[in-house]
Enzyme design. Sequence first.
Site, PDB file in Angstrom:
ATOM      1  N   GLU A 109       0.049  -0.931   5.666  1.00  0.00           N
ATOM      2  CA  GLU A 109       1.231  -0.381   6.609  1.00  0.00           C
ATOM      3  C   GLU A 109       0.833   0.956   7.027  1.00  0.00           C
ATOM      4  OE1 GLU A 109       5.086   1.162   8.084  1.00  0.00           O
ATOM      5  OE2 GLU A 109       3.825   1.687   6.311  1.00  0.00           O
ATOM      6  N   ASP A 151       0.717  -1.166  -0.293  1.00  0.00           N
ATOM      7  CA  ASP A 151       0.058  -0.031   0.054  1.00  0.00           C
ATOM      8  C   ASP A 151       0.806   1.543  -0.094  1.00  0.00           C
ATOM      9  OD1 ASP A 151       0.773  -0.665   2.673  1.00  0.00           O
ATOM     10  OD2 ASP A 151      -0.669   0.499   3.258  1.00  0.00           O
TER      11      ASP A 151
HETATM   12 ZN   LIG Z   1       6.715   2.196   4.110  1.00  0.00          ZN
END
Ligand SMILES: [Zn+2]
Length: 449
Positions: free
Chosen positions: A154, A86
């Site tokens: 994340e 992501d």
């Molecule tokens: Zn990162």
Amino acid sequence: MTSRTPAEQRSIARFQALVRIPTVSRLDETETDWQQFDRFVETLPELYPALHGALERELIGGRSMLYRWAGTESDGDPTVLMAHYDVVAATDDGWLHPPFGAEIVPDDDGDLIWGRGTLDDKGALVSVLEAVEARVLAGFRPRNDVYLSFGHNEETTGAGAVAIVAVLESRGIRPALVIDEGGAVVEGIFPGVAKPSAVIGVSEKGITSVMLTVEQLGGHASTPPRLTATARLARAIVRLNAKPFPARFSATNLEMIATLGAHATGPLKWVFGNLWLTRPLLLALFARLGDETNAMVRTTQAVTQLSGSQAANALAERAVATVNVRVAVGSSVEEATRHIRSAVGDEAVRIEALHPSEPSPVSPTTGPAWELLSRTISATFDGVIVTPYIQLGASDSRHFTRISEHVYRFSPFEMTGEQRATLHAVNERIGVTTWLRGITFYERLIGEL
Ligand SMILES: [Zn+2]
């Protein structure tokens, strides 16, 4: 244009294809375009057929991916190579080349690939894939299991990594080595040291949001009390700012100073080499030199959000400030909260720590895992100094400290200060040669697993 081998050109094309998929994660997950994530997940087997033939893949916690490459002997503990796919949001605004265009742009020092995620963190993720694909095609199999752990959120909740750790833990897996994003090969971060340094994060600071809340009877703003809720909150913030957390060198700070200081030139070499005498001076220097060195030696606090009344002519019944606190290794969320309470010194200000995450345990700078990592770095990057450091930001790898004592944060790329400033900002980009060298790093590392 630098000339590239056909194999390198194919690697670059695959990297471009994956940067072009806008896997933007948003804190409000209903706003995330999950189709792009599905596209990313579905594209990988097309781009890396050999890898997908040799490794098993599971989707965990929604769209996080866990790959297992079975070892030939499996008589030792496995290794985990981590990354996340992501990225943070980006619009064309302010970008010299579009964030999801993956354009190759010639530059004085060679070609650059331009785009969101080239550094954070598709650069690492795709080079891991490239290295494994090449190794599988060459007929290699690791001795012990190798896992690839690719998170899908994340940048927001990190829930994917948490779910992967839970799965590994339930299977009794204790990795001998975990490598995730974090440090890199950098220059000019340390005064007096000209050589490039590979900085490996052996721990990361804790993080919590401390809410300061003042509640009061509301009313019309034409007849305010002497101290309104908002004024009381402002006073608390001013008091807090006037009382920074104490500065202190951690054992890792001292090890970094000793390692890098040995390569310093001029009078600084003496300063770094005689810590028994110069330590207080150096601590004061770190606190003043810049925001980054200051953050290395203490817990930091920053008021990031403020709220008060909904109307211009109504007194606030509730005034709230969010203090983003990054907790130094060696301290705790509890200690940080106590410091804030004493700095504010006002019973009427309610203080509570939300989403507390303690500083990570410190991974050792001796032993087989550390040695393998530093050996591989030295073999890949000529003449770099390898040093531990405490990572200032948070990464998914902190969840892995529950199942491994050997968690290291290092991306095998040379990054200039200017490039590091593009993380989460406009004009993120990576040198093509730099990126290709990252593949070499992972290939070399995998060859020893
Ligand atoms: Zn990162």
